[in-house]
Design an enzyme around this catalytic site. Structure first.
Site, PDB file in Angstrom:
ATOM      1  N   GLY A  32       0.800  -1.216   0.000  1.00 63.92           N
ATOM      2  CA  GLY A  32       0.000   0.000   0.000  1.00 63.92           C
ATOM      3  C   GLY A  32       0.834   1.267   0.000  1.00 63.92           C
ATOM      4  CE1 TYR A  33       0.594   7.346   2.651  1.00 61.05           C
ATOM      5  CE2 TYR A  33       2.705   7.675   1.586  1.00 61.05           C
ATOM      6  CZ  TYR A  33       1.626   8.179   2.280  1.00 61.05           C
ATOM      7  OH  TYR A  33       1.565   9.510   2.592  1.00 61.05           O
ATOM      8  CG  LEU A  34      -1.007   1.643  -3.970  1.00 61.19           C
ATOM      9  CD1 LEU A  34      -2.123   1.264  -4.940  1.00 61.19           C
ATOM     10  CD2 LEU A  34      -0.020   0.498  -3.819  1.00 61.19           C
ATOM     11  CD  GLU A  36       2.563   7.715 -10.945  1.00 60.85           C
ATOM     12  OE1 GLU A  36       2.522   7.040 -11.977  1.00 60.85           O
ATOM     13  OE2 GLU A  36       1.538   8.164 -10.387  1.00 60.85           O
ATOM     14  CG  HIS A  38       3.216   0.576  -5.394  1.00 55.02           C
ATOM     15  ND1 HIS A  38       3.380   1.653  -4.566  1.00 55.02           N
ATOM     16  CD2 HIS A  38       3.783  -0.480  -4.758  1.00 55.02           C
ATOM     17  CE1 HIS A  38       4.019   1.279  -3.460  1.00 55.02           C
ATOM     18  NE2 HIS A  38       4.277  -0.011  -3.549  1.00 55.02           N
ATOM     19  CE  LYS A 150      13.322   1.318  -3.463  1.00 53.78           C
ATOM     20  NZ  LYS A 150      12.242   0.975  -2.537  1.00 53.78           N
ATOM     21  CD  GLN A 154       9.636  -8.279  -2.466  1.00 53.06           C
ATOM     22  OE1 GLN A 154       9.516  -8.144  -1.256  1.00 53.06           O
ATOM     23  NE2 GLN A 154       9.032  -7.495  -3.333  1.00 53.06           N
ATOM     24  CB  SER A 187       5.637   3.278   0.862  1.00 50.89           C
ATOM     25  OG  SER A 187       5.091   2.605  -0.249  1.00 50.89           O
ATOM     26  NE  ARG A 188      10.319   0.696   5.375  1.00 49.55           N
ATOM     27  CZ  ARG A 188      10.136  -0.566   4.961  1.00 49.55           C
ATOM     28  NH1 ARG A 188      10.478  -0.928   3.738  1.00 49.55           N
ATOM     29  NH2 ARG A 188       9.621  -1.477   5.777  1.00 49.55           N
TER      30      ARG A 188
HETATM   31  P1  AMP Z   1       6.055  -2.393  -1.481  1.00 49.11           P
HETATM   32  O1  AMP Z   1       4.675  -1.846  -1.391  1.00 49.11           O
HETATM   33  O2  AMP Z   1       7.120  -1.383  -1.168  1.00 49.11           O
HETATM   34  O3  AMP Z   1       6.228  -3.703  -0.785  1.00 49.11           O
HETATM   35  O4  AMP Z   1       6.285  -2.702  -3.016  1.00 49.11           O
HETATM   36  C1  AMP Z   1       5.393  -3.489  -3.747  1.00 49.11           C
HETATM   37  C2  AMP Z   1       6.002  -3.769  -5.104  1.00 49.11           C
HETATM   38  O5  AMP Z   1       6.248  -2.541  -5.778  1.00 49.11           O
HETATM   39  C3  AMP Z   1       7.327  -4.515  -5.014  1.00 49.11           C
HETATM   40  O6  AMP Z   1       7.401  -5.497  -6.034  1.00 49.11           O
HETATM   41  C4  AMP Z   1       8.332  -3.405  -5.238  1.00 49.11           C
HETATM   42  O7  AMP Z   1       9.538  -3.856  -5.786  1.00 49.11           O
HETATM   43  C5  AMP Z   1       7.583  -2.529  -6.219  1.00 49.11           C
HETATM   44  N1  AMP Z   1       8.135  -1.170  -6.178  1.00 49.11           N
HETATM   45  C6  AMP Z   1       8.282  -0.389  -5.081  1.00 49.11           C
HETATM   46  N2  AMP Z   1       8.898   0.766  -5.419  1.00 49.11           N
HETATM   47  C7  AMP Z   1       9.145   0.692  -6.745  1.00 49.11           C
HETATM   48  C8  AMP Z   1       9.780   1.567  -7.681  1.00 49.11           C
HETATM   49  N3  AMP Z   1      10.276   2.750  -7.320  1.00 49.11           N
HETATM   50  N4  AMP Z   1       9.854   1.172  -8.971  1.00 49.11           N
HETATM   51  C9  AMP Z   1       9.348  -0.034  -9.353  1.00 49.11           C
HETATM   52  N5  AMP Z   1       8.763  -0.900  -8.516  1.00 49.11           N
HETATM   53  C10 AMP Z   1       8.660  -0.548  -7.234  1.00 49.11           C
END
Ligand code: AMP
Length: 288
Positions: A32-34, A36, A38, A150, A154, A187-188
């Site tokens: 969450g906290y989507l 660009e 995401h 990113k 993972q 998101s962080r």
């Molecule tokens: P998160 O919500 O941070 O766990 O991320 C969910 C998914 O979005 C994961 O597969 C991340 O690698 C991807 N993601 C997060 N930030 C980015 C970014 N800046 N560019 C591309 N994918 C991202």
């Protein structure tokens, strides 16, 4: 308004209906906290699949005891607006109690790939990730699932898990989306104050420097890492957790870039731990 699904049973009903219609299904797992980043995964899923599910779940079991589970940013209104704008079909947003019922005791643990990089400072993280992603795969039964580069480790771990456990799901890795000044979207990033936001550019600048060296033919990991560390250490608010170059296939450190490699880092900016990376296979002119 996009539908927000809270229970496993409801999610399964929708999936059954889509399957009856003959739709293919893409899953975009998120906390969450989507942003660009995401959104780019949702766009990719929309291109490949008839239906797209965005899961929005801050997974407690992938956080360590001293990490930011409580403070992790949450905003379902904002998330549903962004997911809808990008054409996602539903958001799957269960409560923790729905995903982890009393007595929950089955985990997916991986013995390779998780012992390096983020696995060292976050020893239970990937067990939490593999477990929740397995559960999401079992609930949504996607044809394809989308992950960002990113979180490079993972992505490698999930690909490996799918292969080990014979999950019939295509895992698609998508490029890192950045702010206009280079900072990888996260998101962080919302934790950063003005001064820290500027300091956080040390990560993307180091990625720029490292990939530049690789593109010019540098193959010594030591030299590349030293140069990147020097750049980051020049920033007083930055504290390096690690900067490493590993074999893309097994996440083990290498000395020479003579195979597809991942250069990854985790750096604290104040109290906020940020990650960034590049794959040598994405660098123009790099040794293949
Ligand atoms: P998160 O919500 O941070 O766990 O991320 C969910 C998914 O979005 C994961 O597969 C991340 O690698 C991807 N993601 C997060 N930030 C980015 C970014 N800046 N560019 C591309 N994918 C991202």
């Amino acid at each position: 308004m996009i539908k927000i699904i809270k229970t496993v049973a409801q999610m399964r009903e929708i999936i059954k209906e889509w399957r009856r219609e003959g739709q293919t299904i893409g899953l975009v797992p998120t906390m969450g906290y989507l942003h660009e980043g995401h959104a780019s995964l949702i766009d990719a899923s929309k291109r490949d699949n008839g239906r797209t599910v965005v899961s929005d779940f801050v997974n407690p079991i992938q956080f360590g005891p001293t990490e930011d589970l409580e403070s992790y940013p949450r905003d379902m209104d904002r998330d549903s607006a962004l997911a809808e704008e990008h054409g996602a079909d539903v958001i799957f947003a269960p409560q923790a109690e729905e995903m982890y019922r009393p007595g929950f005791s089955s985990f997916v643990d991986m013995t390779v790939l998780t012992q390096e990089l983020c696995g060292l400072s976050r020893p239970t993280h990937f067990r939490g990730v593999c477990t929740v992603v397995s559960k999401l795969f079992n609930i949504v039964t996607p044809d394809r699932a989308y992950f960002g580069k990113k979180d490079a480790q993972q992505l490698a771990v999930i690909k490996h898990m799918v292969s080990d456990l014979n999950m019939d799901i295509e895992i698609i890795g998508c490029p890192i989306v950045r702010e206009s000044d280079g900072l990888a979207k996260s998101s962080r990033n919302t934790y950063l104050n003005g001064e820290e936001r500027q300091a956080a550019l040390a990560l993307s600048k180091a990625v720029g420097l490292g990939s530049d060296m690789v593109s010019k033919g540098e193959t010594s990991c030591k030299k590349i890492i030293e140069a990147m560390k020097e750049l980051i250490e020049a920033e007083p608010l930055a504290r390096i957790d690690y900067v490493k170059i590993v074999d893309e296939a097994d996440m083990q450190q290498i000395e020479t870039i003579d195979r597809p490699a991942l250069c990854a880092m985790a750096v604290y900016i104040g109290k906020t731990r940020l990650i960034d990376n590049f794959f040598t296979s994405d660098v123009k002119g790099a040794q293949k």
